[in-house]
Design a protein around this motif. Structure first.
Motif, short mmCIF file in Angstrom:
data_model
loop_
_atom_site.label_atom_id
_atom_site.label_comp_id
_atom_site.label_asym_id
_atom_site.label_seq_id
_atom_site.Cartn_x
_atom_site.Cartn_y
_atom_site.Cartn_z
N THR A 181 0.84 -1.21 0.00
CA THR A 181 0.00 0.00 0.00
C THR A 181 0.87 1.25 0.00
N LEU A 182 1.95 1.24 0.79
CA LEU A 182 2.87 2.37 0.78
C LEU A 182 3.47 2.59 -0.61
N GLU A 183 3.83 1.50 -1.28
CA GLU A 183 4.38 1.62 -2.62
C GLU A 183 3.36 2.21 -3.60
N THR A 184 2.10 1.83 -3.45
CA THR A 184 1.04 2.40 -4.28
C THR A 184 0.93 3.90 -4.02
N HIS A 185 0.96 4.28 -2.74
CA HIS A 185 0.92 5.71 -2.39
C HIS A 185 2.14 6.44 -2.95
N ARG A 186 3.32 5.82 -2.83
CA ARG A 186 4.53 6.48 -3.35
C ARG A 186 4.39 6.75 -4.85
N ALA A 187 3.88 5.80 -5.58
CA ALA A 187 3.70 5.98 -7.02
C ALA A 187 2.70 7.10 -7.30
N GLN A 188 1.66 7.17 -6.48
CA GLN A 188 0.61 8.18 -6.68
C GLN A 188 1.10 9.58 -6.33
N TRP A 189 1.89 9.71 -5.27
CA TRP A 189 2.23 11.02 -4.73
C TRP A 189 3.69 11.43 -4.96
N ALA A 190 4.44 10.65 -5.70
CA ALA A 190 5.88 10.89 -5.85
C ALA A 190 6.23 12.28 -6.35
N THR A 191 5.41 12.85 -7.19
CA THR A 191 5.75 14.16 -7.77
C THR A 191 5.13 15.33 -7.02
N ASP A 192 4.39 15.09 -5.97
CA ASP A 192 3.77 16.17 -5.22
C ASP A 192 4.73 16.63 -4.11
N PRO A 193 5.29 17.83 -4.21
CA PRO A 193 6.28 18.27 -3.24
C PRO A 193 5.74 18.47 -1.82
N LEU B 284 6.33 13.42 3.39
CA LEU B 284 5.61 12.68 4.44
C LEU B 284 6.08 11.24 4.52
N PHE B 285 6.53 10.69 3.40
CA PHE B 285 7.06 9.32 3.41
C PHE B 285 8.30 9.23 4.29
N ASP B 286 9.18 10.23 4.16
CA ASP B 286 10.40 10.22 4.97
C ASP B 286 10.08 10.35 6.45
N LEU B 287 9.13 11.21 6.77
CA LEU B 287 8.73 11.38 8.16
C LEU B 287 8.21 10.06 8.74
N ALA B 288 7.32 9.41 8.01
CA ALA B 288 6.73 8.15 8.49
C ALA B 288 7.80 7.07 8.63
N ALA B 289 8.70 6.99 7.65
CA ALA B 289 9.76 5.98 7.70
C ALA B 289 10.72 6.23 8.85
N SER B 290 11.00 7.50 9.13
CA SER B 290 11.94 7.79 10.23
C SER B 290 11.31 7.48 11.59
N GLU B 291 10.00 7.65 11.69
CA GLU B 291 9.33 7.34 12.96
C GLU B 291 9.16 5.84 13.17
N TRP B 292 9.02 5.08 12.09
CA TRP B 292 8.76 3.65 12.18
C TRP B 292 9.66 2.90 11.19
N PRO B 293 10.97 2.86 11.43
CA PRO B 293 11.89 2.28 10.45
C PRO B 293 11.74 0.77 10.24
#
Length: 134
Positions: free
Chosen positions: A40-52, A57-66
């Motif tokens: 699901t995260l990968e689907t979101h990444r593909a959808q939102w990758a170009t939105d600055p 937000l992906f980096d924030l979430a990954a840093s909180e829950w590595p």
């Protein structure tokens, strides 16, 4: 699970084994949940990758829950929801200068955490309204 990179499989397996070292049924359950969350995260990444405004937000979430894709997904979704609410947030009963000052302070306090920006703004706006009634 063929579309999951080996390093991700290893992280998920290690996480499941660490959480439930002697319970293979729970390990399987954790693996299934973690794989679904990663996909699901990968689907979101593909959808939102170009939105600055969304991609950080992906980096924030990954840093909180590595090591926990399920919590990473939850954090991303909460941040996304907050970002979307912030984009349309208004307070018509508050003077523009006060609103902008509150918003700027919240952004300065929580530069990458949209959920906390929203929370801080709502708390400050509520307090401002109460002070005006005094």
């Amino acid at each position: 699970m063929t579309d999951i990179p080996d390093n991700v499989k290893d992280r998920i397996r290690t996480y499941a084994q660490g959480e439930w070292p002697d319970d293979f049924e729970m390990q399987r359950h954790i693996i299934e949940k973690q794989v679904a969350a990663f996909q699901t995260l990968e689907t979101h990444r593909a959808q939102w990758a170009t939105d600055p405004s969304i991609s950080p937000l992906f980096d924030l979430a990954a840093s909180e829950w590595p090591n926990d894709y399920e919590m990473e997904l939850h954090t991303f979704q909460k941040q996304l929801e907050a970002t979307q609410r912030l984009a349309n947030y208004t307070a018509d009963d508050v003077p523009t200068a006060i609103f902008e000052k509150i918003k700027l302070k919240a952004i300065q306090e929580w530069p990458n955490d949209h959920e906390m920006i929203l929370h801080t703004m709502e708390t400050q706006l509520t307090a401002w309204r109460e002070v005006q009634k005094f």
